[in-house]
Design an enzyme around this catalytic site. Structure first.
Site: not given
Length: 828
Positions: A413, A519
């Site tokens: 991220e 994820e």
């Protein structure tokens, strides 16, 4: 011809003898002194410690610690470690190294006052040669290590502080194979034969000897030599050389998640008929591939990556790595059906990957949580530009021989996905939410690559140069093709964090690219707490920018509560289960971890995401995965059966290997329920009355299993249960003892919160206590703990002497003392 003849003679002679140790490796974890520095007193308060050591976990919880509740609400600071040692006369002419598996963070190592090295990154492993700094043999040497974790917050989760991974002292000859000095690949594998390629680096030091040979042996899982090759080395003093050998292994025993067979490369440097260095490398023989349409294949068979994300802390032990604690976590996940681990979001301890190799886990090995753009004020972004090449290179060199590693991740991220200057202005709590929602304004695909795409190419290029055998990915929470990481074109596998509604667009936007859900889920659970109606799914907080607070600071364990960016466990798994092109998933998270207490903030100080809580007690949803991912017979009925008369209570049952489940209340049938493709549990809504509820599962009309839950009375006793009753007397081994509060009939008391005190007799110590509550501010380093929903945990560490160990537990609620006997035995 001369060298070929010499090699033949060496092979014959060395087959029957082993002359000289060559390399000596010493455990350097014992007998250190530690002191916090930068305190008001002039003299440090030294204490004796053994490594691995995390000083933060010994502190008190406080919302005002600079790490914030997002970092676990525990102290950071600065610390000093020191140790003295003396070398024997037989080390004269040898080379000496210190190897560190990890120091958090910004460490400097001094030997006899000389700086041996500096490493800012707290997750890197490294080796320093200290030969030139040493005193003559027989004279004492001093190692002093400064550690600076004072700049906070520097992480979005708990990091720990100190020398929290293993340290070794290594003594070698002048000519040696350096740290991370081998690279083993298997370019061709069939059922009949495997070709094994070994690249070995040799550091000649000042040696120009023409009589040096490299003898490489391959040992099978039973320790038998199955291939060997001897090569003459042409050394040039001061110039490292690299040598590639190829050997064949007949009828290889493949490494697999079910049968993790491990081979060993034994690299011997020979001078004449003497072994002057030896170096061992564990590896596995296997094939794997990711495909765009059919997912992941291991040894030519399709395998879903049934994975979880794990942070590096070990609950009450903090960040200090312990092999047994990590093994316990992995075994619990293995029993659940998990076969894959994502090392979120940094290089793990080397010992953790050793366990994954041995236990049969597939690993997504991750390097960075941040690049240039920071997520917290003092995170790795402050070191990135100077250190990323060194840290990434050392990470790949260290881990590329592990057969468990099948996927490299160069980031999680990272804010470089977008071009958004807002990112650097957020606080820790905001950034955890920001990362899952806020994208940049750049939503167009440009023909000219932006800098962040070029940086992606640079990082992926480093990885592929060092290891072209594994694909590269990143955990991205921007699914669009305008994501700078995707623009780069060098990610071999598309990885999405969440954004499950965009899974279907992957074949359209990224044709020919394999896909993995890097994820998923972010479902929120507190063990033993239930909010009804259970079929009403709660999203908390309602919007990412809102705050969320309740008096109880708990989350429902029905799998009916998740973050705004997440999903329920059932919903996330169904998406992956029903799409063949998805290679697998990594659930956020396998275990609760310290820090990031979403959806709350203080007084919460640890997460709610785990399938298993911080103490290692499973939450109910564990059995959903076990019922879906394994053939282990499962019938799990919940919740507890202590309610108020007249309450409407939802009962769930996770089950497998059966067609239906029937529920009985005090002997009366309340009907049959079954799973559906979109609901992975049986369900009943029942008006409460005290007594016993019992679930019976049926397969083809015959009873298969039964489970019951009975209304518990008042606390009457304690049940102490150890995960293992015999420990190695090595100073490292641990026993995890579950303490359960029971009523007079032997039922768990679900609301019990007694304070329980502990005492140990014999060659062991109480290492830590816990109860799994995310809001408990009791210290982990203690000899007492309140029960949380009827349970607490004691962790015993074995000493170095054999003998009987007795753990005693008492509480003011009971007149009786309760005890459990264990044993420590010498390691052979």
């Amino acid at each position: 011809m001369k060298h070929i003849y010499t090699c033949m003679v060496l092979l014959l002679v060395l087959a029957s003898c082993n002359r000289g140790p060559g390399r000596e490796i010493f455990d350097f974890n014992r007998d250190w002194e530690f002191a916090l520095s930068g305190q008001s007193s002039e003299r440090p308060d030294w204490q004796k410690v053994n490594l691995p050591h995390d000083w933060s976990i010994e502190g008190t919880f406080d919302k005002d610690h600079p790490a914030t509740p997002g970092g676990g609400a525990l102290p950071g600071g600065k610390g000093i470690y020191r140790k003295t040692f003396t070398l024997n006369a037989d080390t004269e002419g040898k080379r000496v190294f210190l190897e560190f598996d990890g120091i958090y963070r910004d460490s400097r190592v001094y030997v006899n006052g000389n700086l041996a090295g500096h490493r800012p990154c707290g997750y890197s492993s490294f080796s320093y040669e200290i030969t030139s700094f040493l005193n003559p043999a027989g004279k004492e040497n001093t190692v002093e290590i400064t550690v600076d974790n004072s700049l906070q917050p520097n992480s979005r989760w708990y990091t720990g502080s100190g020398i929290y991974r293993d340290v070794r002292l290594v003594i070698t000859s002048a000519v040696l194979i350096p740290y991370s000095g081998t690279y083993v690949t298997t370019p061709e594998v069939t059922g009949r034969q495997a070709s094994v390629q070994i690249n070995t680096r040799i550091d000649p030091g000042s040696c120009n000897d023409d009589n040096i040979y490299l003898l490489t042996k391959i040992l099978d899982p039973a320790g038998k030599t199955v291939a060997e090759q001897c090569t003459h080395l042409e050394l040039d003093a001061g110039k490292e050389i690299s040598l590639t050998q190829r050997l064949n292994v007949k009828k290889p025993e493949l490494w697999d998640v079910e049968t993790p067979n491990l081979y060993t490369v034994k690299s011997l440097l020979l001078q004449g008929f003497s072994i002057i260095d030896h170096y061992k490398t564990t590896f596995g023989i296997r094939t794997f591939r990711f495909t765009a349409d059919s997912g992941f294949f291991l040894n030519q068979r399709p395998v879903k990556l049934l994975g979880v994300c794990l942070h590096h802390d070990l609950g009450a032990l903090g960040a200090a790595f312990n092999r047994r604690a990590a093994e316990r976590q992995l075994q619990m996940l293995k029993d659940m059906g998990c076969n894959a681990i994502r090392t979120s979001h940094n290089p793990p301890a080397p010992g953790f990957l050793d366990l994954c190799d041995r236990m049969g886990f597939l690993v997504m090995d991750e390097s960075f949580d941040v690049w240039r753009q920071q997520k917290t004020p003092y995170d790795y972004a402050m070191f990135f530009e100077k250190w990323y090449e060194r840290d990434l290179t050392d990470f790949i060199l260290r881990d590329r021989n592990h057969p468990s590693v099948v996927l490299w991740s160069i980031g999680n991220e990272v804010l470089e996905q977008w071009n958004n200057p807002v990112a650097d202005t957020l606080d820790t709590q905001q950034v955890n939410l920001f990362l899952n929602f806020l994208a940049g304004e750049d939503t167009t695909v440009s023909e000219e690559l932006p800098f962040n795409a070029l940086l992606t190419r640079k990082l992926a290029g480093i990885v592929k140069e060092l290891d072209p055998t594994r694909p590269v990915t990143a955990g991205c929470n921007e699914p669009g093709p305008y994501n700078n990481l995707f623009k780069a074109g060098t990610l071999d596998i598309i990885g999405f964090n969440y954004h499950e509604n965009d899974y279907g667009n992957v074949p359209v936007h990224y044709p020919g690219k394999p896909f993995v859900a890097t994820e998923t889920t972010s479902s929120l659970h507190t063990r033993g707490f239930y909010q009804m109606p259970s079929d009403s799914v709660r999203q908390e907080p309602k919007k990412w920018w809102m705050t969320y607070q309740t008096p109880h600071h708990m989350c429902s364990a029905y799998d009916n509560m998740h973050t705004p960016w997440g999903n329920t466990h059932e919903g996330a798994w169904i998406q992956v289960r029903d799409n063949l092109f998805i290679s697998g998933m990594f659930i956020w998270t396998g275990f609760d971890y310290l820090g990031e207490p979403t959806p709350y903030w203080w007084p919460a100080r640890s997460s709610y995401f785990g399938i298993i809580d911080l103490a290692g007690f499973v939450k109910d949803v564990y059995y959903m995965y076990q019922s879906e991912w394994t053939d282990t017979p499962v019938l799990h009925l919940f919740p507890h059966w202590n309610w108020s008369k007249g309450d409407t209570v939802d009962l769930w049952a996770y089950y497998n290997r059966a067609d239906s489940v029937e529920l009985f209340l005090n002997g009366r049938s309340l009907g049959v329920s079954t799973k559906t493709p979109d609901r992975l549990h049986a369900f009943w809504r029942v008006v409460y009355e005290p007594g016993t509820v019992m679930a019976v599962s049926y397969s083809e009309g015959k009873e298969f299993m039964r489970r019951s839950v009975t209304t518990a009375g008042e606390p009457a006793s304690l049940l102490l249960t150890a995960d293992r009753n015999v420990l190695d007397a090595d100073g490292y081994d641990l026993a995890f003892i579950t303490v359960t509060v029971m009523d007079a009939e032997g039922n768990l008391v679900p609301y019990a919160a007694e304070t329980i005190r502990f005492e140990v007799e014999g060659p062991a110590v109480i290492e830590a206590v816990d109860n799994g509550s995310p809001i408990s501010h009791e210290p982990f380093k203690a000899t007492e703990r309140k029960a949380f929903h009827g349970k607490c945990l004691v962790i015993l560490r074995a000493g170095t002497e054999p003998g009987k160990v007795t753990l005693k537990a008492t509480s003011e609620s009971f007149a009786q003392e309760f005890a459990l006997d264990l044993e420590t035995r010498l390691v052979e």
